[in-house]
Design a protein around this motif. Structure first.
Motif, mmCIF file in Angstrom:
data_model
loop_
_atom_site.group_PDB
_atom_site.id
_atom_site.type_symbol
_atom_site.label_atom_id
_atom_site.label_comp_id
_atom_site.label_asym_id
_atom_site.label_seq_id
_atom_site.Cartn_x
_atom_site.Cartn_y
_atom_site.Cartn_z
ATOM 1 N N ALA A 1 3.737 -11.075 10.665
ATOM 2 C CA ALA A 1 3.142 -9.996 9.874
ATOM 3 C C ALA A 1 1.632 -10.168 9.873
ATOM 4 N N LEU A 2 0.940 -9.193 10.467
ATOM 5 C CA LEU A 2 -0.523 -9.240 10.539
ATOM 6 C C LEU A 2 -1.069 -8.470 9.338
ATOM 7 N N PHE A 3 -1.750 -9.164 8.431
ATOM 8 C CA PHE A 3 -2.219 -8.545 7.182
ATOM 9 C C PHE A 3 -3.720 -8.249 7.201
ATOM 10 N N SER A 4 -4.069 -7.012 6.901
ATOM 11 C CA SER A 4 -5.476 -6.693 6.645
ATOM 12 C C SER A 4 -5.528 -5.589 5.605
ATOM 13 N N ALA A 5 -5.096 -5.937 4.403
ATOM 14 C CA ALA A 5 -4.990 -4.938 3.333
ATOM 15 C C ALA A 5 -5.623 -5.450 2.047
ATOM 16 N N GLY A 6 -6.494 -6.440 2.169
ATOM 17 C CA GLY A 6 -7.178 -6.972 0.983
ATOM 18 C C GLY A 6 -6.425 -8.144 0.374
ATOM 19 N N SER A 7 -7.159 -8.928 -0.448
ATOM 20 C CA SER A 7 -6.608 -10.162 -1.014
ATOM 21 C C SER A 7 -5.416 -9.910 -1.927
ATOM 22 N N THR A 8 -5.475 -8.850 -2.729
ATOM 23 C CA THR A 8 -4.408 -8.617 -3.704
ATOM 24 C C THR A 8 -3.078 -8.351 -3.003
ATOM 25 N N ALA A 9 -3.107 -7.498 -2.002
ATOM 26 C CA ALA A 9 -1.884 -7.214 -1.242
ATOM 27 C C ALA A 9 -1.346 -8.499 -0.620
ATOM 28 N N SER A 10 -2.219 -9.315 -0.056
ATOM 29 C CA SER A 10 -1.775 -10.559 0.572
ATOM 30 C C SER A 10 -1.143 -11.488 -0.454
ATOM 31 N N GLU A 11 -1.791 -11.621 -1.615
ATOM 32 C CA GLU A 11 -1.257 -12.498 -2.665
ATOM 33 C C GLU A 11 0.107 -12.005 -3.161
#
Lengths: 336, 336
Positions: B69-79
């Motif tokens: 899963a490649l995440f680039s949606a900001g820290s909150t979404a990642s957390e």
């Protein structure tokens, strides 16, 4: 203050025009004012302190009966005319780089080394814009704790290159926004929406002339050849105002609060530094402010005694025209 | 290379779109591709490798059967989603700053510390853009002579802030050229024809979060906490591409020619450095180039062993999307 006869050489250029504004703003005490330029601009009518002046072609005879000649017409003009000016008894205050490093020519920033003016033999040099704005806030720090090494990276406005460069930035920006082709002329590459790590010519050591000016002129103005300076000078798409990121290795520790207090008390410096309110100086702030603006004052913990600063000033005024006229004011105080 | 199922979270953002371009350009070996975003962007149709995908709303269940899963949606979404991703057996490669400094999360630049990937426990972090482009050329220098201290000043593009900031720079520039009033929204002050010495929030030590990322992430990626770093990060009116003026205190002397040779041989680095031909990298050069571009390579004579560099890279690609996908490629090589 005593009165004297003043000539402005290069009166129609970007810095020349700023000199005339400043003579008026500061009500500079001249008796007679003479505006000089090249053939191309002769005949132009310019108004100073409500009076109209016709710009004349500069000749050796232009300097008869002149007491102070303010030069901003490039190094060649300064070199060609220096003897004519001095032999007629006038003092030349020169904004070009022609004589800056000559041993018998004082290089002066009035807030830093006004005492050097007295040593002149007819010529006083005005330093490079990026050097002037750096040494003004560095002087009180140097006096307090010593400065051993300076690492500076600059963010310089196109007006340092001149009026043509300002036009190029505006025209290029318009074309790029309209998706039209651009054709760089003043700079070797696109300057709009870009940054060029290149100011003035390259030397054999791969540093630029601008970078070496910051090294050599800083040592001369501070009267201390032991200050180590390394510089990287960069042109950015800003019209007026130079920014500088400055890292200092100090002789002994200086806390950020103490540095702020010291700088707040320094003539010619304004501290804008309040991270809680997002207060820091930017180039736009310098357009209407003659002070050297300092912010982002932080201790650099990677050194025994280190400090980081962000320094901004109007390159056409404090960096050139204003400093030249401040030198003239000091000269009149002590000599006339 | 083995195939796997990939999800891109934040697929419609500036970096997300660049990730899709790069998956296509590099013919990344996915079996199944899932594009995820918020409610607002769900339903958007996007084309990758000639195939149309409908963007879905991200839910915990989105990660069933996903391998990477490649995440680039900001820290909150990642957390919020990390545990959901990892508990389903997928590996999260995260472009936000959420987990970068966690001890059990490798922080990886494939040219620098690919071996750290093997230590992951489900999450691998992609470093900050300004750090990535700095460590790529610093690694071979570090390996050769050691690096003791780094003084860096940045010249960062507005696309680092996002699409809104790019729009603000374009609109502000147009208004200023038309002499209309501006009203800054994304940045606290005018960014067009100006420079702001402020990126991300301010910490108690008066450094910004961006500046401290450069300190902490550099030490972690290089696996050496003894490297001293001090940074001043500045936003300039450029759309794409970050510039960096980097001063290095080395463990032992390195001549400029030797540094050029070393960097020329480094994967992911291109040297553009020929003062005689006014050749140096600029941000515009980085728009179409995935390499980290290095120029203005000069010995700093103020140190026993010092070097100055000018480093430029595309902040959306090598600084974000490309590095993330390069991590995924290395992961597949070793693990799948």
């Amino acid at each position: 203050m005593k009165r004297c006869n003043v000539a402005v050489v290069g009166a129609t250029g970007a810095v020349g025009r700023e000199m005339l504004n400043i003579l008026e703003e500061r009500d500079f005490p001249y008796d007679d004012l003479k505006l000089l330029a090249t053939e191309r601009s002769a005949g132009t009518i310019m108004t100073v302190k409500g009076e109209e002046y016709e710009v004349e072609v500069t000749t050796p005879e232009s300097f008869e009966d002149v007491d102070i000649a303010l030069f901003s017409a490039g190094s060649t003009a300064s070199e060609n005319l220096a003897e004519e000016v001095v032999s007629r008894g006038a003092v030349m205050i020169d904004n070009s780089s022609a004589f800056r490093m000559d041993d018998d020519v004082p290089l002066v920033v009035p807030e830093v080394n006004p005492e050097d003016i007295a040593q002149h033999e007819g010529i006083i040099a005005n330093p490079n814009c990026s050097t002037i704005q750096m040494v003004v806030p560095l002087k009180p720090i140097y006096d307090k704790v010593g400065i051993e090494r300076i690492v500076v990276s600059t963010y310089q406005a196109v007006s340092g290159t001149g009026k043509d460069a300002m036009d190029e930035l505006v025209e290029q920006s318009e074309k790029i926004l309209n998706e039209e082709e651009i054709d760089p002329e003043v700079y070797p590459e696109q300057i709009a929406f870009n940054a060029l790590p290149h100011i003035d010519v390259f030397f054999d050591n791969d540093y630029t002339k601008e970078e070496m000016k910051m090294v050599n002129e800083t040592q001369k103005i501070m009267n201390d050849d032991s200050i180590k300076v390394t510089a990287t000078t960069v042109r950015i798409p800003v019209l007026i105002g130079h920014g500088e990121s400055v890292n200092l290795e100090l002789g002994s520790k200086l806390e950020a609060e103490e540095a702020k207090r010291l700088l707040s008390e320094t003539e010619g410096v304004k501290v804008i530094d309040n991270p809680d309110e997002l207060a820091y100086p930017t180039q736009i702030d310098s357009e209407e402010d003659d002070d050297v603006l300092v912010g982002r004052i932080r201790v650099d913990e990677t050194l025994e005694a280190g400090l980081n600063l962000w320094i901004v000033a109007n390159n056409l005024r404090k960096g050139a025209a204003l400093n030249t006229i401040q030198i003239a004011e000091k000269l009149i105080e002590t000599e006339f």
